[in-house]
Design a protein around this motif. Sequence first.
Motif, PDB file in Angstrom:
ATOM      1  N   VAL A  80     -13.062   6.127  -2.668  1.00  0.00           N
ATOM      2  CA  VAL A  80     -12.618   5.080  -1.750  1.00  0.00           C
ATOM      3  C   VAL A  80     -11.093   5.003  -1.787  1.00  0.00           C
ATOM      4  CG1 VAL A  80     -12.713   2.630  -1.193  1.00  0.00           C
ATOM      5  CG2 VAL A  80     -14.745   3.787  -2.104  1.00  0.00           C
ATOM      6  N   PRO A  81     -10.392   5.266  -0.671  1.00  0.00           N
ATOM      7  CA  PRO A  81      -8.927   5.170  -0.681  1.00  0.00           C
ATOM      8  C   PRO A  81      -8.461   3.725  -0.482  1.00  0.00           C
ATOM      9  CG  PRO A  81      -9.680   5.947   1.448  1.00  0.00           C
ATOM     10  CD  PRO A  81     -10.916   5.787   0.592  1.00  0.00           C
ATOM     11  N   PRO A  85       1.602  -1.078  -3.009  1.00  0.00           N
ATOM     12  CA  PRO A  85       3.071  -0.915  -2.965  1.00  0.00           C
ATOM     13  C   PRO A  85       3.534   0.086  -4.014  1.00  0.00           C
ATOM     14  CG  PRO A  85       2.451  -3.236  -2.933  1.00  0.00           C
ATOM     15  CD  PRO A  85       1.208  -2.482  -3.261  1.00  0.00           C
ATOM     16  N   ASN A  86       4.506   0.863  -3.640  1.00  0.00           N
ATOM     17  CA  ASN A  86       5.083   1.806  -4.581  1.00  0.00           C
ATOM     18  C   ASN A  86       5.781   1.039  -5.708  1.00  0.00           C
ATOM     19  OD1 ASN A  86       5.767   4.178  -5.716  1.00  0.00           O
ATOM     20  ND2 ASN A  86       7.091   4.881  -4.049  1.00  0.00           N
ATOM     21  N   ARG A  98       9.941  -4.346   2.614  1.00  0.00           N
ATOM     22  CA  ARG A  98      10.592  -3.045   2.674  1.00  0.00           C
ATOM     23  C   ARG A  98       9.914  -2.012   1.770  1.00  0.00           C
ATOM     24  NH1 ARG A  98      16.531  -3.922   0.975  1.00  0.00           N
ATOM     25  NH2 ARG A  98      16.562  -1.679   1.419  1.00  0.00           N
ATOM     26  N   LEU A  99       8.956  -2.450   0.980  1.00  0.00           N
ATOM     27  CA  LEU A  99       8.310  -1.538   0.026  1.00  0.00           C
ATOM     28  C   LEU A  99       7.422  -0.531   0.753  1.00  0.00           C
ATOM     29  CD1 LEU A  99       7.226  -3.868  -2.913  1.00  0.00           C
ATOM     30  CD2 LEU A  99       9.182  -2.331  -2.795  1.00  0.00           C
ATOM     31  N   GLU A 100       7.478   0.698   0.287  1.00  0.00           N
ATOM     32  CA  GLU A 100       6.566   1.716   0.778  1.00  0.00           C
ATOM     33  C   GLU A 100       5.204   1.552   0.094  1.00  0.00           C
ATOM     34  OE1 GLU A 100       8.230   5.476   0.042  1.00  0.00           O
ATOM     35  OE2 GLU A 100       9.859   5.273   1.496  1.00  0.00           O
ATOM     36  N   ARG A 101       4.170   1.914   0.809  1.00  0.00           N
ATOM     37  CA  ARG A 101       2.823   1.866   0.237  1.00  0.00           C
ATOM     38  C   ARG A 101       2.295   3.297   0.073  1.00  0.00           C
ATOM     39  NH1 ARG A 101       0.357  -3.039  -0.040  1.00  0.00           N
ATOM     40  NH2 ARG A 101       1.516  -4.758   0.916  1.00  0.00           N
ATOM     41  N   VAL A 102       1.674   3.516  -1.044  1.00  0.00           N
ATOM     42  CA  VAL A 102       1.153   4.850  -1.359  1.00  0.00           C
ATOM     43  C   VAL A 102      -0.368   4.778  -1.455  1.00  0.00           C
ATOM     44  CG1 VAL A 102       3.248   5.613  -2.515  1.00  0.00           C
ATOM     45  CG2 VAL A 102       1.472   4.437  -3.816  1.00  0.00           C
ATOM     46  N   ALA A 103      -0.997   5.885  -1.144  1.00  0.00           N
ATOM     47  CA  ALA A 103      -2.467   5.951  -1.155  1.00  0.00           C
ATOM     48  C   ALA A 103      -2.969   6.254  -2.557  1.00  0.00           C
ATOM     49  CB  ALA A 103      -2.951   7.011  -0.178  1.00  0.00           C
ATOM     50  N   LYS A 104      -3.926   5.490  -3.006  1.00  0.00           N
ATOM     51  CA  LYS A 104      -4.639   5.723  -4.252  1.00  0.00           C
ATOM     52  C   LYS A 104      -6.118   5.878  -3.906  1.00  0.00           C
ATOM     53  CE  LYS A 104      -1.014   4.934  -6.933  1.00  0.00           C
ATOM     54  NZ  LYS A 104      -0.418   5.931  -7.852  1.00  0.00           N
ATOM     55  N   SER A 105      -6.861   6.443  -4.819  1.00  0.00           N
ATOM     56  CA  SER A 105      -8.300   6.579  -4.582  1.00  0.00           C
ATOM     57  C   SER A 105      -9.055   6.140  -5.829  1.00  0.00           C
ATOM     58  CB  SER A 105      -8.666   8.021  -4.234  1.00  0.00           C
ATOM     59  OG  SER A 105      -8.347   8.896  -5.296  1.00  0.00           O
ATOM     60  N   SER A 106     -10.195   5.551  -5.612  1.00  0.00           N
ATOM     61  CA  SER A 106     -11.055   5.095  -6.695  1.00  0.00           C
ATOM     62  C   SER A 106     -12.368   5.852  -6.610  1.00  0.00           C
ATOM     63  CB  SER A 106     -11.310   3.589  -6.581  1.00  0.00           C
ATOM     64  OG  SER A 106     -12.241   3.162  -7.558  1.00  0.00           O
TER      65      SER A 106
END
Length: 535
Positions: A80-81, A85-86, A98-106
């Motif tokens: 599940v992605p 926030p980075n 202004r924060l970038e968001r990064v993809a994580k997976s569980s």
Amino acid sequence: MTSSMGRAIVIEIRLLQQQWHGVGDWPPSPFRLFQALIAGAYGGRWRAEDNSKKDAAFRWLESLQPPIIVAPPKYDLRAVPYFVPNNDADGFGNDPRRLERVAKSSASVRIDAEPYFAYLWSFDEGEAEAVRIAGLSKRLHTFGRGIDAAFAQAEIIDAAEIEERLAGYRGGKSRPNASGDGGAIGGTVPCPMGGSLESLKTRFALSARRFSYEGPQGKNKSYFIQPPKAVSRLVAYSLPPSRFLFDLRILGGDHRFYAIPVEKVASVAKCVRNLAYERLKLPSYEAMVEKVIVGRTATGREMLRRVRFTPLPTIGHRYADPSIRRVLLEVPPDSPISASDISWAISGQLLPDFVDVDVETGEVSGVQLVLSTEDSMLRHYGINAAAARLWRSVTPVVLPTPRLRGRANGSARAAFQARAAGAVVDALRHAGVWAAAREIRVQKEPFHLRGSCANAFDSDRFGPGRLHHVEIDFVEPITGPLIVGDGRWLGLGLMRPVRGKMTEVHEEANVETMSQSEDEGSADDLGDGDVDDDE
């Protein structure tokens, strides 16, 4: 894990739910359990107690040989992605907009049975330390990720009881593999070793000081220091399927072997498979039984959990009659149906295609499936035997490439051999065999002196032109069983290892005039003289 060792400690872990998030190794490694035991024994309110006796107990545990691992059947869930926030808010003035968001997976797995694991360590000395580890195991609170709540209990038993205890567990039994090849299923997993406890203590202490600061007050810079990794050793484990060998015996009388022509291998496999299906299907489990036993609706990874019924022709001697006298049952470690239940489903049953009822007396005669107490003949199929490079088919392999018909010139034959060799490589990959083949030979004629041509076999739903006898010379030796091709669930494509000097059938025209010394070959070819009495 031999019975010569005196005692064994059994640690059982049970999860509170049937979903597990500690992905990355399966079955969960002994080092993962070692870490979980230490986290429970030293953390929380136990941090204030004296550690000397605990340290001695865990140093004793890390000195033992790798344990046997029991894990329940499972299947992988889709990852599940999610987006977070980075972790560099300082670089954006702590402005969340202004924060970038990064993809994580569980990722996680779903456990099909009761969610428990068991680890069995054998030992000769250290009864007091084993008792202390058993007590400390009750402090375990998680196993896997932090959200995988669990509890544990431990017991000390005699080493002679290990196999009996293992028989009572449902699921795959992984054993340390002395050969180091990881087995057909399995691989290398981390295990505790001398120094593992101290390395975990050091890592925990340094994790609290991962950031260092330098520079004047208010303008200092932070530096991240990676704590050293914990010390463990990689151990090869094998995770073989559960295997049961059944004899085909004549019902009544002296209970002799019943020999079925090898050409009927597909019919025998289907007959035994249907017996298991009819006995195991229940209204609430019929769909699952149909996937696992029949495989009619199984797709993708579900095929890895399918049970296999393989009739075994008699081999071991060049002049042996290759009739079917036995059936091998193989239950994958991840099967949702226990191996003992499947064995029970066919044990003692009569093959309906070979039952005869006397109309006048009502006496029933036929062939019965009897659980065998002797499985030494399996070595002729590379099971529990040394690895071999050269393999030849006993029953023909089903390939998508049809045989040539009529006369064909050399170019056509060469093109056919190339296509057929490519189909064999694909068949090996589909069967989960990743060993590289150095040379592949495809023909219609059998390799066994008393074998049958490929087109003489019952091809079931496959066209008879798709059946081929195959010889494969691998780059590296492999172990059996080796069953390949589209008909591998019907007993077609069964291969045997070849050791020593052997000649092909088409070279046996003058076999009667050959000298005895030239004809006998090696001891392995003759099965060490181990031939069934009825052969």
